[in-house]
Design a protein around this motif. Structure first.
Motif, PDB file in Angstrom:
ATOM      1  N   LYS A  52      -4.741  -4.720  -6.801  1.00  0.00           N
ATOM      2  CA  LYS A  52      -4.927  -3.512  -5.991  1.00  0.00           C
ATOM      3  C   LYS A  52      -5.575  -2.376  -6.773  1.00  0.00           C
ATOM      4  O   LYS A  52      -5.970  -1.389  -6.193  1.00  0.00           O
ATOM      5  CB  LYS A  52      -3.554  -3.003  -5.522  1.00  0.00           C
ATOM      6  N   SER A 139       0.951  -2.143   0.788  1.00  0.00           N
ATOM      7  CA  SER A 139      -0.096  -2.456   1.754  1.00  0.00           C
ATOM      8  C   SER A 139      -1.234  -3.149   0.997  1.00  0.00           C
ATOM      9  O   SER A 139      -1.494  -2.840  -0.170  1.00  0.00           O
ATOM     10  CB  SER A 139      -0.578  -1.178   2.435  1.00  0.00           C
ATOM     11  N   ASN A 141      -4.442  -3.116   0.979  1.00  0.00           N
ATOM     12  CA  ASN A 141      -5.740  -2.493   0.693  1.00  0.00           C
ATOM     13  C   ASN A 141      -5.908  -2.286  -0.805  1.00  0.00           C
ATOM     14  O   ASN A 141      -4.933  -2.273  -1.556  1.00  0.00           O
ATOM     15  CB  ASN A 141      -5.827  -1.129   1.386  1.00  0.00           C
ATOM     16  N   SER A 147      -5.567   0.986   4.895  1.00  0.00           N
ATOM     17  CA  SER A 147      -4.673  -0.177   4.972  1.00  0.00           C
ATOM     18  C   SER A 147      -5.222  -1.223   5.944  1.00  0.00           C
ATOM     19  O   SER A 147      -5.821  -0.871   6.954  1.00  0.00           O
ATOM     20  CB  SER A 147      -3.278   0.252   5.433  1.00  0.00           C
ATOM     21  N   HIS A 226      -5.690   9.406   0.639  1.00  0.00           N
ATOM     22  CA  HIS A 226      -5.127   8.070   0.743  1.00  0.00           C
ATOM     23  C   HIS A 226      -5.661   7.516   2.047  1.00  0.00           C
ATOM     24  O   HIS A 226      -6.106   8.286   2.884  1.00  0.00           O
ATOM     25  CB  HIS A 226      -3.612   8.249   0.857  1.00  0.00           C
TER      26      HIS A 226
HETATM   27 MG    MG Z   1      -0.303   1.759   0.908  1.00  0.00          MG
END
Ligand code: MG
Ligand code: TXA
Length: 323
Positions: A52, A139, A141, A147, A226
């Motif tokens: 990630k 999540s 992403n 996401s 975000h």
């Molecule tokens: Mg997240």
């Protein structure tokens, strides 16, 4: 491309085996897709952060099938915690509780607390059952991105990772991440808004506080910016939409019904469902489509409503559009 696998018993067993031997697997939940690893396996947890590109101090949510498993990762099961669990589990509510010392610090970003949630999606539940233990999963992403709410979103985010398994449970029905409630303070504190609303939580618990990161207080991993698309995005009220669109290059416009966009203006219109549940379910998918539409900017209409799930939607829109 990561490998998208249909939801079959064989694929659940295959993925559970991979998790038990220290691998990382992406899977559907009712909120968004998660990128999971064995909570008790420090090196497996490390792989999530690496994939990630997530800051190591950003803690993960441990997903559990039931209360006994929740107790393997957390302590502090007060009446307040039990009340929330009876009302909201399985479902989109995450509790922050004291960390069970058995859990490696790597799984909590070094904190003495841990986030715990029991997802409702049958695929996530089958995987948890087959795995036989807790699965830590953020999540799916890339850190800071939008996401994923479909298996295809995950596969395209991890295009180069040909051996990543993505268990396909269809489009996520809720579409935004779980509500996070911190039970380690004297009063319950909401750390992230979600589909379980402030109204519902107040009814269950009485007085609650809401404390979410702002530009001033943002700590690593809870940045204000975000869930963000790659193209610049702005949030404008309906009254200012026409002026915002007239003022610049063609935009991908995410709006509610009733907004008219001139044919030939070059703007591309994405109409959202008028109800909060429908809006939330399509929010991330639409942000991704708007991002890929080929326009140099995204303009999002700021919904006027604030009750219930709308407050979580507006929170995500503010983050997605904060510079
Ligand atoms: Mg997240
Ligand atoms: O719906 C969801 O919650 C999804 C699905 C996959 O379950 N997961 C998810 O995980 O959204 P993630 O990592 O993207 O978001 C976890 C949030 C972050 O805001 C993190 O800071 C917070 O929960 N969190 C996790 N552990 C925490 C802790 N010990 N104390 C405070 N906040 C914590």
């Amino acid at each position: 491309m990561a490998a998208v696998l249909p939801y079959t018993d064989d694929n659940i067993d295959l993925a559970a085996g991979a998790l038990r031997s220290g691998g990382v697997v992406a899977f559907a939940t009712e909120t968004v897709y998660g990128l999971g690893a064995d909570t008790f396996n420090e090196s497996a947890i490390g792989k999530i952060y690496e994939l990630k590109q997530r800051p190591v101090r950003n803690p993960l949510i441990a997903h559990v099938i039931d209360l006994p498993t929740a107790r393997r990762v957390s302590t502090g099961w007060t009446r307040r915690a039990m009340k929330l669990v009876s009302a909201c589990w399985p479902g989109p509510l995450t509790l922050i509780l004291p960390r069970n010392p058995a859990v490696p610090l790597a799984a909590t970003g070094g904190l003495d607390t841990i986030a715990v949630r029991s997802p409702k999606h049958p695929l996530a539940r089958s995987l948890l059952y087959a795995m036989g233990g807790p699965i830590s999963a953020p999540s799916a992403n890339r850190s800071g991105g939008v996401s994923p709410t479909t298996a295809q979103h995950v596969a395209s985010d991890y295009r180069q990772h040909t051996n990543l398994m993505v268990l396909d449970g269809g489009p996520c029905v809720l579409g935004i991440e779980s509500t996070v409630v911190d039970l380690c303070e004297s009063k319950p504190v909401v750390r992230r808004l979600g589909v379980v609303t402030i109204e519902q939580l107040s009814e269950l618990l009485g007085a609650i506080e809401v404390d979410m990161p702002t530009e001033q207080t943002a700590s690593p991993g809870s940045d204000l910016r975000h869930y963000a698309p790659s193209v610049p995005a702005t949030l404008v009220a309906r009254e200012e939409l026409a002026a915002a669109l007239a003022a610049g290059e063609p935009a991908a416009v995410i709006c509610l019904p009733g907004v008219h966009i001139e044919v030939g203006s070059g703007h591309i219109r994405f109409e959202m469902p008028p109800d909060a549940d429908g809006y939330a379910a399509h929010l991330y998918e639409t942000l991704r489509r708007a991002d890929a539409a080929g326009c140099g900017r995204i303009v999002v209409e700021l919904p006027a409503q604030r009750s219930g799930v709308w407050s979580a939607i507006v929170d995500r829109l503010r983050r997605a559009t904060s510079a």
